[in-house]
Design an enzyme around this catalytic site. Structure first.
Site, PDB file in Angstrom:
ATOM      1  N   LYS A 134       0.854  -1.185   0.000  1.00 35.92           N
ATOM      2  CA  LYS A 134       0.000   0.000   0.000  1.00 35.92           C
ATOM      3  C   LYS A 134       0.892   1.236   0.000  1.00 35.92           C
ATOM      4  O   LYS A 134       1.840   1.327   0.789  1.00 35.92           O
ATOM      5  CB  LYS A 134      -0.894   0.017   1.232  1.00 35.92           C
ATOM      6  CG  LYS A 134      -1.988  -1.037   1.218  1.00 35.92           C
ATOM      7  CD  LYS A 134      -3.132  -0.624   0.331  1.00 35.92           C
ATOM      8  CE  LYS A 134      -4.301  -1.593   0.450  1.00 35.92           C
ATOM      9  NZ  LYS A 134      -5.413  -1.207  -0.427  1.00 35.92           N
ATOM     10  N   ASP A 162      -0.570  -0.057  -4.565  1.00 36.67           N
ATOM     11  CA  ASP A 162      -1.951   0.422  -4.562  1.00 36.67           C
ATOM     12  C   ASP A 162      -2.008   1.758  -3.848  1.00 36.67           C
ATOM     13  O   ASP A 162      -1.690   1.857  -2.664  1.00 36.67           O
ATOM     14  CB  ASP A 162      -2.851  -0.594  -3.860  1.00 36.67           C
ATOM     15  CG  ASP A 162      -4.332  -0.231  -3.949  1.00 36.67           C
ATOM     16  OD1 ASP A 162      -4.659   0.774  -4.614  1.00 36.67           O
ATOM     17  OD2 ASP A 162      -5.155  -0.953  -3.364  1.00 36.67           O
ATOM     18  N   GLU A 191      -1.862   0.620  -8.734  1.00 39.22           N
ATOM     19  CA  GLU A 191      -3.303   0.787  -8.851  1.00 39.22           C
ATOM     20  C   GLU A 191      -3.705   2.243  -8.600  1.00 39.22           C
ATOM     21  O   GLU A 191      -3.400   2.796  -7.545  1.00 39.22           O
ATOM     22  CB  GLU A 191      -4.031  -0.115  -7.851  1.00 39.22           C
ATOM     23  CG  GLU A 191      -3.811  -1.598  -8.069  1.00 39.22           C
ATOM     24  CD  GLU A 191      -4.426  -2.436  -6.963  1.00 39.22           C
ATOM     25  OE1 GLU A 191      -5.470  -2.025  -6.413  1.00 39.22           O
ATOM     26  OE2 GLU A 191      -3.862  -3.499  -6.647  1.00 39.22           O
ATOM     27  N   ASP A 214      -8.649  -0.193 -10.601  1.00 36.80           N
ATOM     28  CA  ASP A 214      -9.268  -0.901  -9.485  1.00 36.80           C
ATOM     29  C   ASP A 214     -10.643  -0.295  -9.223  1.00 36.80           C
ATOM     30  O   ASP A 214     -11.655  -0.811  -9.682  1.00 36.80           O
ATOM     31  CB  ASP A 214      -8.365  -0.800  -8.249  1.00 36.80           C
ATOM     32  CG  ASP A 214      -8.969  -1.439  -7.009  1.00 36.80           C
ATOM     33  OD1 ASP A 214     -10.029  -2.077  -7.112  1.00 36.80           O
ATOM     34  OD2 ASP A 214      -8.384  -1.313  -5.912  1.00 36.80           O
ATOM     35  N   LYS A 236     -12.312  -7.175  -7.451  1.00 37.00           N
ATOM     36  CA  LYS A 236     -12.675  -7.551  -6.085  1.00 37.00           C
ATOM     37  C   LYS A 236     -14.143  -7.974  -6.135  1.00 37.00           C
ATOM     38  O   LYS A 236     -15.038  -7.128  -6.103  1.00 37.00           O
ATOM     39  CB  LYS A 236     -12.470  -6.369  -5.137  1.00 37.00           C
ATOM     40  CG  LYS A 236     -10.994  -5.988  -5.015  1.00 37.00           C
ATOM     41  CD  LYS A 236     -10.782  -4.753  -4.173  1.00 37.00           C
ATOM     42  CE  LYS A 236      -9.281  -4.538  -3.964  1.00 37.00           C
ATOM     43  NZ  LYS A 236      -8.906  -3.139  -3.890  1.00 37.00           N
TER      44      LYS A 236
END
Length: 323
Positions: A134, A162, A191, A214, A236
């Protein structure tokens, strides 16, 4: 004869799990069990706070409506609420035997803190070394320095990053400045680095750092297309919808020459093991992003193979409705 059971669960989280603007102390969701003529299928419905468009209470009401219709013999259409559509479609697929049992339990380890901990995990990984980190939680310059350190220290590492649309274009450029240009091709993708898609596209073209979509994948105006600098889409399912919806997106991505990555939304081990099966089925060449079980203190009904967390059974759950 068709029978339905709906349960509600609440699993304690590890301390310090923060989603955007709130600390997540428990992961709450619903389980659906369908029985018909000796066959059984399970699905998990777990809207993710701060990310899902629906609340858990809204999902529960929609699930009850679907469950009553199915118990009465109706054929269900995809629910408008993504988490409900996903969970119901998984239960129906298990019931019909169309969700393959083979699972891909590989996972891209999630680096949430000390890079030294990630080194130890990655060095023990067999085969392809893929990790996720992250970024955007701290200063962009710090993120760039940590990413550069990881890529320098492990020449066979591929990093997925991300940013959750957290950077302005200036901050994104500040990040890129600290990543050695010779190593940027080992960033598999970043992302959604910027607040808008156009800024993210421009960042990718200017820096040579590939991006992935995303949040955009779940927006109504999104189209899967081959674009310069775009490497992948991240799916997701709890936030996206039914198995068929996810399968359609994966097929579109592959036709466009893009990678498609199945990723978790901090579901319980039941849904995580189903996501591993979906990944083995629909994206067999791609390591899925399922390293979230360690954020919880317990598993639920089905065990992830290498986890030593205790497993809560069905008797520990609250029954919401039974037919």
């Amino acid at each position: 004869m068709r029978q339905v059971s709906i349960y509600r669960y609440s699993l304690p989280m590890e301390a310090g799990v923060i989603l955007r603007n709130q600390r997540l102390k428990t992961r709450d969701g619903l389980l659906l069990r369908l029985n018909d003529d000796g066959r059984e299928g399970w699905g998990e419905i777990a809207p993710l706070p701060e990310f899902s468009p629906e609340t858990l209470d809204e999902a529960q009401q929609a699930l009850l409506d679907d469950a009553r219709r199915w118990a009465a013999g109706e054929t269900l259409q995809d629910n408008a609420l993504p988490s409900v559509a996903f969970g119901v479609s998984c239960a129906l697929a298990e019931l019909a035997g169309t969700l393959p049992e083979t699972a891909d339990y590989r996972k891209a380890p999630l680096c949430t803190g000390d890079p030294d901990e990630l080194f130890a995990v990655l060095q023990a990984l067999p085969g392809e070394k893929v990790a996720k980190m992250k970024v955007g939680l701290y200063e962009a310059v710090r993120d760039g320095m940590v990413v550069n350190l990881l890529l320098e220290a492990m020449p066979d590492l591929k990093l997925r990053l991300d940013a959750n649309r957290s950077w302005t274009r200036v901050k994104a450029d500040g990040f890129a400045k600290y990543v050695n240009a010779a190593w940027r091709d080992r960033i598999a993708f970043l992302e959604e680095p910027c607040k808008t898609r156009d800024e993210s596209r421009d960042f990718a073209r200017a820096t040579g750092i590939a991006i992935a979509w995303d949040e955009s994948v779940r927006e109504t105006d999104f189209r899967v297309e081959a674009e310069e600098g775009v490497a992948a889409i991240v799916i997701k399912p709890t936030l996206t919808g039914s198995l068929q919806r996810c399968r359609d997106l994966i097929e579109q991505a592959h036709r466009a020459g893009l990678d498609a990555v199945i990723s978790s939304s901090i579901e319980s081990s039941l849904a995580l093991t189903q996501l591993a099966r979906i990944a083995a089925w629909l994206t067999p060449q791609t390591v899925p992003g399922l390293d979230t079980l360690s954020l919880m203190q317990s598993q639920l009904l089905r065990r992830w193979p290498d986890s030593t967390l205790p497993v809560a059974d069905v008797d520990s759950l609250d029954v919401i409705w039974r037919s």
